[in-house]
Scaffold this motif. Sequence first.
Motif, PDB file in Angstrom:
ATOM      1  N   ASP A   1       0.827  -1.202   0.000  1.00 32.26           N
ATOM      2  CA  ASP A   1       0.000   0.000   0.000  1.00 32.26           C
ATOM      3  C   ASP A   1       0.864   1.257   0.000  1.00 32.26           C
ATOM      4  O   ASP A   1       1.903   1.312   0.667  1.00 32.26           O
ATOM      5  N   ARG A   2       0.437   2.283  -0.726  1.00 30.49           N
ATOM      6  CA  ARG A   2       1.099   3.585  -0.809  1.00 30.49           C
ATOM      7  C   ARG A   2       2.549   3.490  -1.285  1.00 30.49           C
ATOM      8  O   ARG A   2       3.343   4.405  -1.074  1.00 30.49           O
ATOM      9  N   GLY A   3       2.910   2.371  -1.911  1.00 29.06           N
ATOM     10  CA  GLY A   3       4.282   2.187  -2.357  1.00 29.06           C
ATOM     11  C   GLY A   3       5.247   1.852  -1.234  1.00 29.06           C
ATOM     12  O   GLY A   3       6.458   1.761  -1.472  1.00 29.06           O
ATOM     13  N   LEU A   4       4.743   1.652  -0.010  1.00 27.41           N
ATOM     14  CA  LEU A   4       5.593   1.334   1.134  1.00 27.41           C
ATOM     15  C   LEU A   4       5.816  -0.180   1.199  1.00 27.41           C
ATOM     16  O   LEU A   4       5.513  -0.846   2.190  1.00 27.41           O
ATOM     17  N   THR A   5       6.373  -0.707   0.133  1.00 36.61           N
ATOM     18  CA  THR A   5       6.564  -2.148   0.007  1.00 36.61           C
ATOM     19  C   THR A   5       7.465  -2.649   1.140  1.00 36.61           C
ATOM     20  O   THR A   5       8.524  -2.083   1.403  1.00 36.61           O
ATOM     21  N   THR A   6       7.027  -3.722   1.784  1.00 38.85           N
ATOM     22  CA  THR A   6       7.736  -4.259   2.940  1.00 38.85           C
ATOM     23  C   THR A   6       7.769  -5.770   2.858  1.00 38.85           C
ATOM     24  O   THR A   6       6.785  -6.409   2.468  1.00 38.85           O
ATOM     25  N   ALA A   7       8.911  -6.347   3.194  1.00 35.77           N
ATOM     26  CA  ALA A   7       9.070  -7.799   3.159  1.00 35.77           C
ATOM     27  C   ALA A   7       9.919  -8.240   4.346  1.00 35.77           C
ATOM     28  O   ALA A   7      10.755  -7.482   4.845  1.00 35.77           O
ATOM     29  N   THR A   8       9.713  -9.464   4.780  1.00 38.29           N
ATOM     30  CA  THR A   8      10.546 -10.065   5.820  1.00 38.29           C
ATOM     31  C   THR A   8      11.054 -11.405   5.334  1.00 38.29           C
ATOM     32  O   THR A   8      10.305 -12.194   4.744  1.00 38.29           O
ATOM     33  N   GLY A   9      12.348 -11.669   5.570  1.00 37.90           N
ATOM     34  CA  GLY A   9      12.952 -12.947   5.245  1.00 37.90           C
ATOM     35  C   GLY A   9      14.093 -13.211   6.203  1.00 37.90           C
ATOM     36  O   GLY A   9      14.246 -12.504   7.210  1.00 37.90           O
ATOM     37  N   THR A  10      14.900 -14.197   5.914  1.00 38.44           N
ATOM     38  CA  THR A  10      16.024 -14.516   6.787  1.00 38.44           C
ATOM     39  C   THR A  10      17.333 -14.469   6.010  1.00 38.44           C
ATOM     40  O   THR A  10      17.384 -14.730   4.811  1.00 38.44           O
ATOM     41  N   HIS A  11      18.389 -14.105   6.736  1.00 38.31           N
ATOM     42  CA  HIS A  11      19.753 -14.095   6.197  1.00 38.31           C
ATOM     43  C   HIS A  11      20.659 -14.688   7.261  1.00 38.31           C
ATOM     44  O   HIS A  11      20.727 -14.164   8.376  1.00 38.31           O
ATOM     45  N   ALA A  12      21.320 -15.790   6.921  1.00 38.15           N
ATOM     46  CA  ALA A  12      22.214 -16.472   7.865  1.00 38.15           C
ATOM     47  C   ALA A  12      21.517 -16.755   9.187  1.00 38.15           C
ATOM     48  O   ALA A  12      22.105 -16.634  10.261  1.00 38.15           O
ATOM     49  N   GLY A  13      20.232 -17.117   9.108  1.00 41.48           N
ATOM     50  CA  GLY A  13      19.483 -17.465  10.300  1.00 41.48           C
ATOM     51  C   GLY A  13      18.881 -16.302  11.056  1.00 41.48           C
ATOM     52  O   GLY A  13      18.253 -16.499  12.096  1.00 41.48           O
ATOM     53  N   HIS A  14      19.018 -15.086  10.540  1.00 42.42           N
ATOM     54  CA  HIS A  14      18.503 -13.899  11.208  1.00 42.42           C
ATOM     55  C   HIS A  14      17.326 -13.330  10.415  1.00 42.42           C
ATOM     56  O   HIS A  14      17.411 -13.186   9.192  1.00 42.42           O
ATOM     57  N   ARG A  15      16.255 -12.975  11.102  1.00 42.10           N
ATOM     58  CA  ARG A  15      15.104 -12.363  10.436  1.00 42.10           C
ATOM     59  C   ARG A  15      15.382 -10.886  10.191  1.00 42.10           C
ATOM     60  O   ARG A  15      15.786 -10.152  11.100  1.00 42.10           O
ATOM     61  N   ILE A  16      15.156 -10.467   8.955  1.00 41.59           N
ATOM     62  CA  ILE A  16      15.348  -9.068   8.565  1.00 41.59           C
ATOM     63  C   ILE A  16      14.115  -8.599   7.807  1.00 41.59           C
ATOM     64  O   ILE A  16      13.617  -9.286   6.914  1.00 41.59           O
ATOM     65  N   THR A  17      13.640  -7.424   8.166  1.00 39.33           N
ATOM     66  CA  THR A  17      12.548  -6.784   7.431  1.00 39.33           C
ATOM     67  C   THR A  17      13.142  -5.679   6.559  1.00 39.33           C
ATOM     68  O   THR A  17      14.023  -4.944   6.999  1.00 39.33           O
ATOM     69  N   VAL A  18      12.680  -5.591   5.325  1.00 43.45           N
ATOM     70  CA  VAL A  18      13.132  -4.551   4.397  1.00 43.45           C
ATOM     71  C   VAL A  18      11.906  -3.738   3.992  1.00 43.45           C
ATOM     72  O   VAL A  18      10.899  -4.301   3.564  1.00 43.45           O
ATOM     73  N   SER A  19      11.994  -2.417   4.151  1.00 44.47           N
ATOM     74  CA  SER A  19      10.832  -1.583   3.891  1.00 44.47           C
ATOM     75  C   SER A  19      11.222  -0.355   3.075  1.00 44.47           C
ATOM     76  O   SER A  19      12.245   0.282   3.339  1.00 44.47           O
ATOM     77  N   ALA A  20      10.385  -0.019   2.097  1.00 40.35           N
ATOM     78  CA  ALA A  20      10.620   1.147   1.241  1.00 40.35           C
ATOM     79  C   ALA A  20       9.812   2.335   1.740  1.00 40.35           C
ATOM     80  O   ALA A  20       8.671   2.187   2.174  1.00 40.35           O
ATOM     81  N   PHE A  21      10.423   3.528   1.648  1.00 44.07           N
ATOM     82  CA  PHE A  21       9.728   4.746   2.060  1.00 44.07           C
ATOM     83  C   PHE A  21       9.563   5.738   0.921  1.00 44.07           C
ATOM     84  O   PHE A  21       8.944   6.793   1.098  1.00 44.07           O
ATOM     85  N   GLY A  22      10.116   5.445  -0.253  1.00 43.01           N
ATOM     86  CA  GLY A  22      10.019   6.398  -1.362  1.00 43.01           C
ATOM     87  C   GLY A  22      11.150   7.399  -1.299  1.00 43.01           C
ATOM     88  O   GLY A  22      12.313   7.046  -1.461  1.00 43.01           O
ATOM     89  N   MET A  23      10.849   8.668  -1.056  1.00 45.42           N
ATOM     90  CA  MET A  23      11.858   9.724  -0.967  1.00 45.42           C
ATOM     91  C   MET A  23      11.523  10.661   0.169  1.00 45.42           C
ATOM     92  O   MET A  23      10.356  11.000   0.379  1.00 45.42           O
ATOM     93  N   GLY A  24      12.543  11.116   0.878  1.00 42.68           N
ATOM     94  CA  GLY A  24      12.381  12.195   1.827  1.00 42.68           C
ATOM     95  C   GLY A  24      12.255  11.773   3.271  1.00 42.68           C
ATOM     96  O   GLY A  24      11.828  10.665   3.603  1.00 42.68           O
TER      97      GLY A  24
END
Length: 250
Positions: free
Chosen positions: A45-68
Amino acid sequence: MPSANAWYLRCSADEVGESAVLVGDRGRVLLAADMLEDATILNEDRGLTTATGTHAGHRITVSAFGMGAPIAAVVLHELAMLGVKRFLRLGTAMTVGDTQLGEFVVAHGAVRNESTSASYLPLAFPAVPDLPLTVDVEAAVAASGIPHRSGLFATFDGFYSDMFETGSGTEPVQERYAALARTGVIATDMETSAIFVAARALGVAAASLCLASVSGLTNDKMPHDERIAAERALLETGFGALTAHAPVAA
């Protein structure tokens, strides 16, 4: 206590990791989702694309905010309310002084030339990153082998008035950049100082690592293919920094 659900990100506390990456371009979230294990897209929604996955056994969330800064702070704030404790901005920046296109730049602090941070803490408060997390970022950058430098950022609200010469600003951009370079600033962006200050106000850790993708002096850009490859390396480096000392997910 963490909130049950985020207002704009539309995800819940059990869907996010303890660490998060903040990016501008939603395409970087999709790239990150391909790089992480078991990644799930949580919101678009609103281009605030967000995902969660794992890297080397650690959970990481990645989220976009656009600009500013305003929306970057909204995303950080909502994730912090969900229980995220560590934030790393992985984005692009403009070069200042001797910084070269294609280099990674680590922020040791930022000049507060945006307005959002003042809504969290007074201007007398410095915009500085979390030191332990920044040490991990420095180590990950050194291990990457990519040319890099560390120093101060300057964060602005007005891209076409403060950072990119269009004749619309209060002073010529080249004069502003020359003055910044004389005081040790190495890059400009639109988010870092706000992220640092908001994180301090909210009691979470934050650091900033960017790719120098546009020349502040000439406005030249990195070639497209080189930038895409560098952004992937930026994500890989950031994931390494966030998982260096983070607790492994159960």
